[in-house]
Design an enzyme around this catalytic site. Structure first.
Site, short mmCIF file in Angstrom:
data_model
loop_
_atom_site.label_atom_id
_atom_site.label_comp_id
_atom_site.label_asym_id
_atom_site.label_seq_id
_atom_site.Cartn_x
_atom_site.Cartn_y
_atom_site.Cartn_z
N ALA A 72 0.65 -1.35 0.09
CA ALA A 72 0.18 -0.03 -0.09
C ALA A 72 0.89 1.24 -0.19
CB ALA A 72 -0.95 0.13 1.29
N GLY A 73 0.40 2.31 -0.80
CA GLY A 73 1.40 3.50 -0.80
C GLY A 73 0.37 4.59 -1.40
N SER A 112 10.50 1.92 -3.89
CA SER A 112 10.81 2.59 -5.14
C SER A 112 12.08 3.05 -5.38
CB SER A 112 9.57 3.92 -5.02
OG SER A 112 10.07 4.99 -5.98
N TYR A 143 7.53 11.57 -0.75
CA TYR A 143 7.33 10.22 -1.40
C TYR A 143 8.68 9.53 -1.11
CZ TYR A 143 6.38 6.24 -4.26
OH TYR A 143 6.07 5.01 -4.90
N ALA A 149 11.24 10.62 0.83
CA ALA A 149 11.57 10.31 2.13
C ALA A 149 10.99 9.00 3.03
CB ALA A 149 11.21 11.59 3.06
N LYS A 168 9.96 6.24 1.28
CA LYS A 168 10.45 5.10 0.86
C LYS A 168 11.98 5.00 1.32
CE LYS A 168 6.87 3.80 -1.39
NZ LYS A 168 6.02 2.55 -1.09
#
Length: 266
Positions: free
Chosen positions: A92-93, A143, A156, A158, A160
């Protein structure tokens, strides 16, 4: 070690669309017993019904990974349905496409809650069951932004990076429990991810239609789980960028910064 996916009991978050939907299909085809989790209850039910009609052993549990009660209900539901957990796939993201200078604390916290704190706390709940599982593993879908922070993706990147770092720490810690940790680092994917961004005011042209297809990413993830790879980078674009950045970090940063300046000068 080679991991046989047939009969494994797996929890998959972010399962109702994009990469998650493709992962669910790949694992079901491999004979995995699957608990699908997503905030989108309607899409989740459709996905579960489709997989069941194809012969899959699947249940769906509507879940918001940012909510403690939902995480608890998801793990308990998986154990009740299948008697335990062998695989936890944190997929989930959420994304946010815009520069930090015009962003907000609320966006930062939401991205971190979904992409980092949710998976972390779900793993904490699942660990007692994973420790008693069959060839157990935690799979974190991150990612290429988790290996190279990118402009207009500050929150995003940070989140990941944090998940990649936690994966590395877990890999050493969980070894004493014989629980493997697999980090997936995909490049740009034509998954519809951009339809759920918290903001969309970045200036660069992002050609998602030229990215990898979700089915290809899912196939790579299934292979990584089977072959027990510690970390896998998926996509030629991601591999090229990360390799270039490894050997020429200052040049990489200069080229990216120059591109950003040109976008805003124009």
């Amino acid at each position: 070690m080679v991991r046989d996916l047939k009969g494994k009991r797996a929890i998959l978050t972010g399962a109702s669309g994009g990469i998650g939907r493709a992962i669910a299909a790949a694992l079901t085809n491999a004979g995995t017993q699957l608990v699908l989790a997503s905030r989108n209850a309607v899409a989740l039910k459709d996905q579960a019904d489709s997989l069941k009609q194809a012969g899959g052993d699947v249940i769906a549990i509507s879940t918001d990974v940012t909510k403690a009660e939902d995480r608890r209900r998801l793990v308990e539901g998986a154990v009740q349905a299948f008697g335990g957990v062998d695989l936890l796939i944190n997929n989930a993201g959420v994304g946010s496409w815009g520069h930090f200078s015009s962003s907000t604390p609320e966006i930062m916290r939401m991205v971190m809650e979904v992409n980092f704190f949710g998976p972390i706390e779900l793993t904490r709940l699942a660990m007692p069951h994973l420790m008693n599982g069959n060839q157990p593993a935690v799979v974190n879908v991150t990612s290429m932004c988790g290996r190279k922070g990118m402009p207009a993706w500050p929150e995003y990147s940070a989140s990941k990076f944090a998940l990649v770092g936690m994966s590395e720490a877990w890999r050493a810690e969980f070894g004493r429990f014989d629980v493997d940790v697999i980090t997936i680092v995909p490049g740009m994917t034509d998954s519809g991810f951009q339809n759920n961004w918290l903001r969309t005011d970045g200036k660069a042209s992002l050609k998602f239609e030229e990215g990898m297809k979700p089915e290809g990413v899912a196939s790579g993830i299934a292979r990584a789980i089977e072959k027990n790879r510690g970390e896998v980078i998926l996509g030629s674009e991601a591999r090229r960028l990360l390799r270039f950045n490894r050997y020429f970090p200052r040049l990489t940063n200069w080229l990216i910064a120059r591109k950003v300046r040109k976008l805003y000068d124009s």
